[in-house]
Design a protein around this motif. Structure first.
Motif, PDB file in Angstrom:
ATOM      1  N   TYR A 240      15.332 -55.360 -23.034  1.00 40.96           N
ATOM      2  CA  TYR A 240      14.975 -54.147 -22.299  1.00 40.96           C
ATOM      3  C   TYR A 240      13.643 -54.340 -21.563  1.00 40.96           C
ATOM      4  O   TYR A 240      13.489 -53.947 -20.394  1.00 40.96           O
ATOM      5  CB  TYR A 240      14.854 -52.948 -23.253  1.00 40.96           C
ATOM      6  N   ARG A 241      12.671 -54.957 -22.253  1.00 37.75           N
ATOM      7  CA  ARG A 241      11.362 -55.209 -21.637  1.00 37.75           C
ATOM      8  C   ARG A 241      11.496 -56.122 -20.441  1.00 37.75           C
ATOM      9  O   ARG A 241      10.840 -55.925 -19.411  1.00 37.75           O
ATOM     10  CB  ARG A 241      10.427 -55.860 -22.662  1.00 37.75           C
ATOM     11  N   MET A 242      12.337 -57.138 -20.562  1.00 39.81           N
ATOM     12  CA  MET A 242      12.500 -58.097 -19.471  1.00 39.81           C
ATOM     13  C   MET A 242      12.991 -57.393 -18.215  1.00 39.81           C
ATOM     14  O   MET A 242      12.470 -57.615 -17.110  1.00 39.81           O
ATOM     15  CB  MET A 242      13.495 -59.180 -19.887  1.00 39.81           C
ATOM     16  N   VAL A 243      13.992 -56.521 -18.363  1.00 43.82           N
ATOM     17  CA  VAL A 243      14.527 -55.807 -17.203  1.00 43.82           C
ATOM     18  C   VAL A 243      13.476 -54.863 -16.625  1.00 43.82           C
ATOM     19  O   VAL A 243      13.274 -54.801 -15.400  1.00 43.82           O
ATOM     20  CB  VAL A 243      15.802 -55.026 -17.608  1.00 43.82           C
ATOM     21  N   ARG A 244      12.779 -54.160 -17.498  1.00 41.31           N
ATOM     22  CA  ARG A 244      11.812 -53.151 -17.048  1.00 41.31           C
ATOM     23  C   ARG A 244      10.568 -53.791 -16.417  1.00 41.31           C
ATOM     24  O   ARG A 244      10.133 -53.401 -15.333  1.00 41.31           O
ATOM     25  CB  ARG A 244      11.407 -52.280 -18.237  1.00 41.31           C
ATOM     26  N   GLU A 245       9.993 -54.791 -17.102  1.00 43.52           N
ATOM     27  CA  GLU A 245       8.707 -55.335 -16.663  1.00 43.52           C
ATOM     28  C   GLU A 245       8.830 -56.320 -15.507  1.00 43.52           C
ATOM     29  O   GLU A 245       7.843 -56.579 -14.810  1.00 43.52           O
ATOM     30  CB  GLU A 245       8.006 -56.009 -17.849  1.00 43.52           C
ATOM     31  N   HIS A 246      10.028 -56.864 -15.293  1.00 51.81           N
ATOM     32  CA  HIS A 246      10.171 -57.877 -14.236  1.00 51.81           C
ATOM     33  C   HIS A 246      11.013 -57.377 -13.067  1.00 51.81           C
ATOM     34  O   HIS A 246      11.499 -58.175 -12.252  1.00 51.81           O
ATOM     35  CB  HIS A 246      10.760 -59.160 -14.830  1.00 51.81           C
ATOM     36  N   GLY A 247      11.170 -56.048 -12.983  1.00 50.49           N
ATOM     37  CA  GLY A 247      11.754 -55.453 -11.792  1.00 50.49           C
ATOM     38  C   GLY A 247      13.208 -55.780 -11.536  1.00 50.49           C
ATOM     39  O   GLY A 247      13.640 -55.798 -10.375  1.00 50.49           O
TER      40      GLY A 247
END
Length: 355
Positions: A240-247
């Motif tokens: 989830y963080r990867m999708v959110r933080e890397h646009g």
């Protein structure tokens, strides 16, 4: 005297020994400084400045040992009769020329003490441990004594260097610690921290517990079941963080893919329908019996990838370790797959159902 015969070392002043880095030495180390057995015995008399802490291992002060000194003493005790395996020219024991260079052949700290050194908050502090576990080859003739508990093994693991000491890798240290614990809550706390805090992968923990034949213990098996759940939850959070933080564009989460009216194609932790890209987290191996099932799991994954690729769907395979250690790099992998969709033939229509 021939040129091949080394000159004898000059005795070092005993005051120099008292200032040694850890103030822990073996009989061999003392002899290298020119201290005879009689002198050592004299210094260890009642009320003397030294004390014998373990067989052949001495503290060069009269007070109680520090935690660091206990670790060094246990290692020196366990390594003192091992055949040297150091590089040519490097002594197996500290000498007068290298008084601060500890070398511990065939001795590795493990168990709870190793977990403390790895930074486990759930492990009791070193001062609370009555014994320190140390791994030695099973052929060694050495007994547990004092605070040194000998753990024999067919093959020593390649140690991690922690604070200058040889320490068993976290999964092995965890298995050795669990072997001595009957408290279900303590076992679960250690296994949970191992995964949640990124000390080791669930599959590595299960592999070591299986090798140690600990999964037959109900409280260990129950903790491993919980470990698989914790490992997946941690990996999903990072995804989830990867999708959110890397646009990255928002996918649909946790779906089963099916052909309309047809068979089940498999699950996806994230799926981008417009680009026909699916991400799968490989946390399946973190369960009991995983070691025996690894070939079957690899075969299942290969079949799933082939089935999806025939339909024009790209499957990106991510592991918890990749997400923990290189989140930005994994985001690039997924972004590249999404961008490549424009150059591919349109994928077959599939149904994505919540799971």
């Amino acid at each position: 005297m021939s040129h091949d015969t080394p000159a004898p070392l000059s005795p070092r002043p005993l005051s120099h020994l008292a200032e040694a880095q850890h103030r822990v030495m073996t009989s061999a180390g003392l002899r290298a400084h020119g201290v005879s057995a009689a002198e050592t015995k004299e210094h260890c008399r009642s009320g003397g400045p030294w004390q014998q802490f373990l067989p052949g291992v001495y503290l060069l002060h009269p007070g109680p040992p520090t935690d660091e000194e206990r670790l060094h003493a246990v290692l020196r005790y366990a390594a003192r009769t091992a055949a040297p395996r150091a590089a040519a020219g490097v002594p197996a024991q500290p000498t007068a020329r290298q008084p601060h260079r500890p070398v511990f052949p065939e001795a590795v700290i493990t168990g709870l003490a190793a977990l403390v050194l790895h930074g486990f908050a759930a492990a009791p502090p070193l001062c609370a441990l009555e014994q320190i576990d140390v791994l030695v080859p099973r052929t060694r003739r050495l007994r547990s004594t004092g605070c040194a508990r000998i753990v024999r093994t067919a093959e020593l693991p390649a140690p991690d260097a922690v604070a200058g000491l040889p320490v068993a890798p976290a999964p092995r240290a965890l298995a050795d610690a669990v072997a001595g614990l009957a408290d279900a809550a303590a076992v679960r706390s250690l296994l949970t921290e191992a995964v949640r805090c990124g000390h080791c992968e669930p599959v590595a923990v299960v592999r070591e517990l299986t090798a140690a034949r600990l999964l037959s213990r109900p409280h260990v098996a129950d903790a491993v079941d919980a470990l698989a759940t914790d490992g997946r939850a941690a990996a999903e959070d990072r995804l989830y963080r990867m999708v959110r933080e890397h646009g990255l564009p928002d996918p649909v989460w946790n779906v089963d893919l099916r052909l309309p009216g047809g068979p089940h194609l498999g699950g996806a932790d994230a799926y981008w329908p417009e680009q026909a890209v699916a991400v799968e987290l490989d946390t399946r191996a973190a369960r009991r019996g995983a070691r025996q099932d690894e070939d079957a799991l690899r075969s299942e994954h290969a079949r799933k990838r082939e089935d999806l690729e025939r339909l024009g769907i790209t499957l990106v395979h991510l592991t918890p370790r990749k997400l923990r250690e290189s989140l930005a790099q994994q985001a690039t992998v997924v972004r590249t797959a999404l961008m490549a969709a424009a150059d591919r033939e349109p994928a077959a229509y599939v149904v994505a159902l919540p799971r």
